[in-house]
Design a protein around this motif. Structure first.
Motif, short mmCIF file in Angstrom:
data_model
loop_
_atom_site.label_atom_id
_atom_site.label_comp_id
_atom_site.label_asym_id
_atom_site.label_seq_id
_atom_site.Cartn_x
_atom_site.Cartn_y
_atom_site.Cartn_z
N GLY A 129 -5.94 4.26 32.42
CA GLY A 129 -5.94 3.30 31.32
C GLY A 129 -6.27 1.88 31.74
N ALA A 130 -6.29 1.60 33.05
CA ALA A 130 -6.60 0.25 33.53
C ALA A 130 -8.07 -0.08 33.25
CB ALA A 130 -6.31 0.14 35.02
N SER A 131 -8.32 -1.29 32.79
CA SER A 131 -9.69 -1.78 32.58
C SER A 131 -10.05 -2.69 33.74
CB SER A 131 -9.77 -2.55 31.26
OG SER A 131 -9.54 -1.68 30.18
N LEU A 132 -11.19 -2.40 34.38
CA LEU A 132 -11.62 -3.10 35.59
C LEU A 132 -13.12 -3.32 35.57
CD1 LEU A 132 -9.74 -0.63 37.94
CD2 LEU A 132 -8.92 -2.90 37.33
N LEU A 133 -13.60 -3.99 36.59
CA LEU A 133 -15.03 -4.09 36.84
C LEU A 133 -15.37 -3.23 38.04
CD1 LEU A 133 -15.69 -7.92 36.47
CD2 LEU A 133 -16.31 -6.11 34.86
N LEU A 134 -16.40 -2.42 37.93
CA LEU A 134 -16.90 -1.61 39.04
C LEU A 134 -18.38 -1.89 39.16
CD1 LEU A 134 -16.25 0.54 41.18
CD2 LEU A 134 -16.88 2.27 39.49
N ASP A 135 -18.78 -2.50 40.26
CA ASP A 135 -20.18 -2.90 40.45
C ASP A 135 -20.66 -3.78 39.30
OD1 ASP A 135 -20.19 -1.39 42.77
OD2 ASP A 135 -21.01 0.37 41.76
N GLY A 136 -19.77 -4.59 38.75
CA GLY A 136 -20.13 -5.50 37.67
C GLY A 136 -20.06 -4.91 36.28
N ASP A 137 -19.82 -3.60 36.17
CA ASP A 137 -19.72 -2.93 34.87
C ASP A 137 -18.25 -2.82 34.45
OD1 ASP A 137 -22.50 -2.40 34.69
OD2 ASP A 137 -22.25 -0.57 35.88
N VAL B 256 -11.85 8.49 38.54
CA VAL B 256 -12.88 8.76 37.53
C VAL B 256 -12.78 7.63 36.50
CG1 VAL B 256 -13.74 10.34 35.77
CG2 VAL B 256 -12.74 11.24 37.89
N VAL B 257 -13.93 7.00 36.25
CA VAL B 257 -13.96 5.89 35.29
C VAL B 257 -14.93 6.18 34.16
CG1 VAL B 257 -13.30 4.15 37.01
CG2 VAL B 257 -15.72 4.62 36.60
N HIS B 258 -14.64 5.61 33.02
CA HIS B 258 -15.51 5.65 31.84
C HIS B 258 -16.22 4.30 31.79
CE1 HIS B 258 -15.92 5.39 27.26
NE2 HIS B 258 -16.85 6.21 27.69
N VAL B 259 -17.55 4.30 31.90
CA VAL B 259 -18.33 3.07 31.85
C VAL B 259 -18.45 2.68 30.37
CG1 VAL B 259 -20.50 1.95 32.44
CG2 VAL B 259 -19.58 3.74 33.93
N LEU B 260 -17.90 1.53 30.01
CA LEU B 260 -17.83 1.15 28.61
C LEU B 260 -19.20 0.81 28.01
CD1 LEU B 260 -14.56 -0.96 28.75
CD2 LEU B 260 -14.85 1.45 28.14
N ALA B 261 -20.13 0.30 28.81
CA ALA B 261 -21.43 -0.12 28.29
C ALA B 261 -22.28 1.05 27.79
CB ALA B 261 -22.20 -0.89 29.35
N ASP B 262 -22.26 2.17 28.53
CA ASP B 262 -23.14 3.28 28.15
C ASP B 262 -22.41 4.59 27.86
OD1 ASP B 262 -22.48 4.25 30.67
OD2 ASP B 262 -24.47 3.95 31.52
N GLY B 263 -21.09 4.61 28.01
CA GLY B 263 -20.31 5.80 27.70
C GLY B 263 -20.32 6.87 28.77
N SER B 264 -20.95 6.59 29.92
CA SER B 264 -21.01 7.59 30.99
C SER B 264 -19.69 7.61 31.76
CB SER B 264 -22.17 7.28 31.94
OG SER B 264 -21.94 6.06 32.61
N TYR B 265 -19.53 8.64 32.61
CA TYR B 265 -18.36 8.78 33.46
C TYR B 265 -18.84 8.83 34.90
CZ TYR B 265 -15.67 9.82 29.30
OH TYR B 265 -15.06 9.72 28.08
N ARG B 266 -18.07 8.21 35.80
CA ARG B 266 -18.40 8.21 37.22
C ARG B 266 -17.16 8.53 38.03
NH1 ARG B 266 -21.17 2.40 37.44
NH2 ARG B 266 -20.41 2.46 39.57
N SER B 267 -17.33 9.32 39.08
CA SER B 267 -16.26 9.62 40.02
C SER B 267 -16.55 8.90 41.32
CB SER B 267 -16.17 11.13 40.26
OG SER B 267 -15.13 11.41 41.17
#
Length: 91
Positions: free
Chosen positions: A11-19, A32-43
């Protein structure tokens, strides 16, 4: 959260590589994060995440990586966590 401490929990909101991202899963070894800009997921492996993640609103600086507060770990998971080579493992 301070500029040198990053709390990692679901649930934490952060910046990862500026996203802007939201943590959706954290098992102590990867995040595992949900990229808010494009809706993708990254591990991302935890050690890599520690280098690349920043608190929202944190000013960019070159004075080192943030420490991790492993708040999202259960006691059994925390006991299995070992720092990656080159990391102190201290919070």
């Amino acid at each position: 959260m301070t500029p040198r401490t990053l709390t990692v929990r679901v649930g934490a909101s952060l910046l990862l590589d500026g996203d802007a991202v939201r943590v959706v899963e954290f098992d102590g070894r990867s995040v595992v994060v949900h990229v808010l800009a494009d809706g993708s997921y990254r591990s991302v492996a935890l050690a890599e995440f520690a280098v690349r993640a920043r608190a929202l609103g944190e000013a960019e600086s070159d004075d080192g990586d943030p420490a991790l507060v492993l708040a999202g770990l259960s006691a059994p998971s925390a006991s299995r966590w070992r720092p990656a080579r080159g990391m102190s493992g201290r919070c």
